[in-house]
Design a protein around this motif. Structure first.
Motif, PDB file in Angstrom:
ATOM      1  N   HIS A  16      -7.391   3.265   2.277  1.00 24.04           N
ATOM      2  CA  HIS A  16      -7.398   2.425   1.083  1.00 24.04           C
ATOM      3  C   HIS A  16      -8.595   2.006   1.068  1.00 24.04           C
ATOM      4  O   HIS A  16      -9.107   1.772   2.178  1.00 24.04           O
ATOM      5  CB  HIS A  16      -6.287   1.418   0.842  1.00 24.04           C
ATOM      6  CG  HIS A  16      -4.612   2.350   1.422  1.00 24.04           C
ATOM      7  ND1 HIS A  16      -3.873   2.830   1.163  1.00 24.04           N
ATOM      8  CD2 HIS A  16      -3.757   0.851  -0.033  1.00 24.04           C
ATOM      9  CE1 HIS A  16      -2.915   3.127   0.977  1.00 24.04           C
ATOM     10  NE2 HIS A  16      -2.506   2.045   0.529  1.00 24.04           N
ATOM     11  N   TRP A  70      -4.406  -2.041   2.681  1.00 22.90           N
ATOM     12  CA  TRP A  70      -5.495  -2.452   2.343  1.00 22.90           C
ATOM     13  C   TRP A  70      -7.146  -2.495   3.350  1.00 22.90           C
ATOM     14  O   TRP A  70      -6.512  -3.516   4.224  1.00 22.90           O
ATOM     15  CB  TRP A  70      -5.587  -3.283   0.810  1.00 22.90           C
ATOM     16  CG  TRP A  70      -4.645  -2.790   0.053  1.00 22.90           C
ATOM     17  CD1 TRP A  70      -3.523  -2.553  -0.385  1.00 22.90           C
ATOM     18  CD2 TRP A  70      -5.452  -1.580  -1.095  1.00 22.90           C
ATOM     19  NE1 TRP A  70      -3.442  -2.229  -1.466  1.00 22.90           N
ATOM     20  CE2 TRP A  70      -3.949  -1.826  -2.306  1.00 22.90           C
ATOM     21  CE3 TRP A  70      -6.203  -1.748  -1.768  1.00 22.90           C
ATOM     22  CZ2 TRP A  70      -3.971  -0.897  -3.494  1.00 22.90           C
ATOM     23  CZ3 TRP A  70      -6.548  -0.485  -2.725  1.00 22.90           C
ATOM     24  CH2 TRP A  70      -5.162  -0.942  -3.462  1.00 22.90           C
ATOM     25  N   GLN A  72      -1.509   6.417   3.875  1.00 19.31           N
ATOM     26  CA  GLN A  72      -3.339   6.933   2.870  1.00 19.31           C
ATOM     27  C   GLN A  72      -4.247   6.318   3.016  1.00 19.31           C
ATOM     28  O   GLN A  72      -3.255   4.870   3.190  1.00 19.31           O
ATOM     29  CB  GLN A  72      -1.948   7.078   1.399  1.00 19.31           C
ATOM     30  CG  GLN A  72      -2.131   7.838   0.762  1.00 19.31           C
ATOM     31  CD  GLN A  72      -1.434   7.858  -0.624  1.00 19.31           C
ATOM     32  OE1 GLN A  72      -2.397   7.533  -1.727  1.00 19.31           O
ATOM     33  NE2 GLN A  72      -0.089   8.139  -1.023  1.00 19.31           N
ATOM     34  N   ARG A 123      -2.644   3.891  -7.099  1.00 22.44           N
ATOM     35  CA  ARG A 123      -1.697   2.836  -5.463  1.00 22.44           C
ATOM     36  C   ARG A 123      -1.853   1.173  -6.034  1.00 22.44           C
ATOM     37  O   ARG A 123      -0.742   0.838  -6.162  1.00 22.44           O
ATOM     38  CB  ARG A 123      -2.519   2.810  -4.310  1.00 22.44           C
ATOM     39  CG  ARG A 123      -2.116   3.673  -3.804  1.00 22.44           C
ATOM     40  CD  ARG A 123      -3.159   4.206  -2.120  1.00 22.44           C
ATOM     41  NE  ARG A 123      -4.671   4.331  -2.234  1.00 22.44           N
ATOM     42  CZ  ARG A 123      -5.183   5.153  -2.438  1.00 22.44           C
ATOM     43  NH1 ARG A 123      -4.872   6.385  -2.470  1.00 22.44           N
ATOM     44  NH2 ARG A 123      -6.358   4.833  -2.794  1.00 22.44           N
ATOM     45  N   ARG A 124      -2.704   1.070  -7.262  1.00 22.87           N
ATOM     46  CA  ARG A 124      -2.852  -0.648  -7.350  1.00 22.87           C
ATOM     47  C   ARG A 124      -2.079  -0.333  -8.452  1.00 22.87           C
ATOM     48  O   ARG A 124      -0.899  -1.196  -8.861  1.00 22.87           O
ATOM     49  CB  ARG A 124      -4.213  -1.086  -7.854  1.00 22.87           C
ATOM     50  CG  ARG A 124      -3.882  -2.156  -8.735  1.00 22.87           C
ATOM     51  CD  ARG A 124      -5.562  -2.394  -9.201  1.00 22.87           C
ATOM     52  NE  ARG A 124      -5.432  -3.459 -10.510  1.00 22.87           N
ATOM     53  CZ  ARG A 124      -6.793  -4.604 -10.367  1.00 22.87           C
ATOM     54  NH1 ARG A 124      -8.010  -3.954  -9.766  1.00 22.87           N
ATOM     55  NH2 ARG A 124      -6.982  -5.563 -11.035  1.00 22.87           N
ATOM     56  N   GLY A 148       1.253  -1.109  -0.392  1.00 22.36           N
ATOM     57  CA  GLY A 148      -0.147  -0.467  -0.323  1.00 22.36           C
ATOM     58  C   GLY A 148       0.234   1.076  -0.273  1.00 22.36           C
ATOM     59  O   GLY A 148       2.150   1.403   0.170  1.00 22.36           O
TER      60      GLY A 148
END
Length: 345
Positions: free
Chosen positions: A35, A137, A33, A181-182, A29
């Motif tokens: 998620h 996540w 941030q 992010r992915r 991640g």
């Protein structure tokens, strides 16, 4: 479809869920941030690697025993925890309650540092770990020894064919102008597979990927003039005539298997289906006519311009290093020499 039940009392702990491939960005991640959930509703995935405690220092474990755990490069520590942890979306959990004394976290949520923090409401047995802290996540991880899978009685969800993947495309830029992010995790995972596939020799990225990411990922690849060529390949791409050395292909979202060309034995490198589909498959067509003007009386909203990132692409370094560490091919002398050079940069 299946449900997961408490191995102690048999109480159902999940809604009906269908198995899919473990996302490649699962453990990577963006720091500081919040998620979204890792898993789509009504799905689950299984982590085949050992996870969690106990962990033992690399110097104590040694290369041979670490390799048995699926780790092929020196690490700070090696997990000897259970294999087969099951991950679901938090909204698919049922009949579990938080264990208050095990809900520590770094910043804005729970990070699972104290082990399982969800107990079965039926018998009080610790059965799962909820994580939702920043940089993680959102997910619920079911303990493999504390739950059992049972049929739900509902029909299985059909596995999509290779020609049904357009809807899986993930844009590279978020609405706020940050990189996905992915993408930040999925691209370096694929690059690690590419490094091992080219056996440490210099290699050129496929055109669309190179054009989008530029020089920001070049530091991950062996230096020197391009020797090996790569192309993006997969369902719906033209017949392969280029003679490329390596094919960068989609990873199936349900089976996790990479696409294979119908003929030949080309080396393939799997790429997250969301990234691959965005690069290769046609997107939404523009409402503007190819030439001329819209007919009189036809109204439309202004068509939005493509989102532009507000900074350069920063591949997730830990995703790259961790993926390399779990690929057996990294043990070859050529690749170890490459990694020693890379680790110094």
């Amino acid at each position: 479809m299946d449900v997961f039940a408490c191995a102690g009392c048999g109480a159902e702990l999940t809604a009906p869920v269908s198995r899919v491939a473990l996302p490649v960005h699962t453990h990577y991640g963006a720091w500081e941030q919040l998620h979204p959930p890792l898993m789509e509703p009504a799905t689950y995935a299984v982590e085949p690697r050992p996870t969690g405690l106990p962990r033992r220092p690399w110097d104590e474990v040694g290369e041979e025993l670490a390799a048995e755990q699926g780790v092929y490069l020196p690490q700070h520590s090696v997990s000897f925890g259970p294999r087969g942890a099951v991950v679901i979306a938090p909204g698919d959990s049922r009949g579990m309650a938080l264990i208050p004394e095990k809900c520590a976290g770094y910043c804005m949520g729970i990070d699972g540092r104290d082990g399982p923090n969800l107990a079965c409401e039926g018998c009080g047995r610790a059965v799962a770990t909820r994580v939702d802290d920043c940089g993680l996540w959102q997910a619920v991880w079911l303990e493999p020894d504390a739950v059992r899978r049972v049929p739900s009685g509902l029909p299985a969800v059909p596995v999509p064919g290779w020609d049904e993947l357009e809807s899986y495309a993930v844009p590279p830029v978020e609405l706020d102008g940050s990189w996905s992010r992915r993408w930040e995790a999925a691209v370096p995972v694929a690059l690690a597979h590419l490094v091992v596939a080219c056996e440490g020799r210099p290699v050129a990225l496929p055109g669309p990927l190179a054009e989008l990411l530029g020089d920001t990922v070049a530091g991950c690849l062996p230096a020197g003039p391009p020797v090996l060529t790569t192309i993006l390949a997969g369902p719906g791409t033209p017949v392969l005539r280029s003679g490329a050395d390596i094919l960068v292909v989609p990873r199936h979202p349900v089976t996790g298997e990479p696409w294979r060309p119908p003929h030949g034995a080309a080396t393939v490198v799997p790429l997250d289906i969301g990234v691959w589909a965005h690069l290769v498959l046609p997107g939404e067509p523009s409402p503007l006519p190819a030439s001329g003007r819209l007919p009189e009386g036809v109204l439309r909203d202004d068509y939005p311009l493509p989102l532009r990132p507000r900074h350069g692409f920063w591949p997730h370094d830990r995703a790259f290093r961790d993926t390399l560490a779990h690929l057996p091919g990294i043990r070859s002398p050529e690749l170890r020499a490459y990694y020693d050079r890379y680790a110094k940069t």
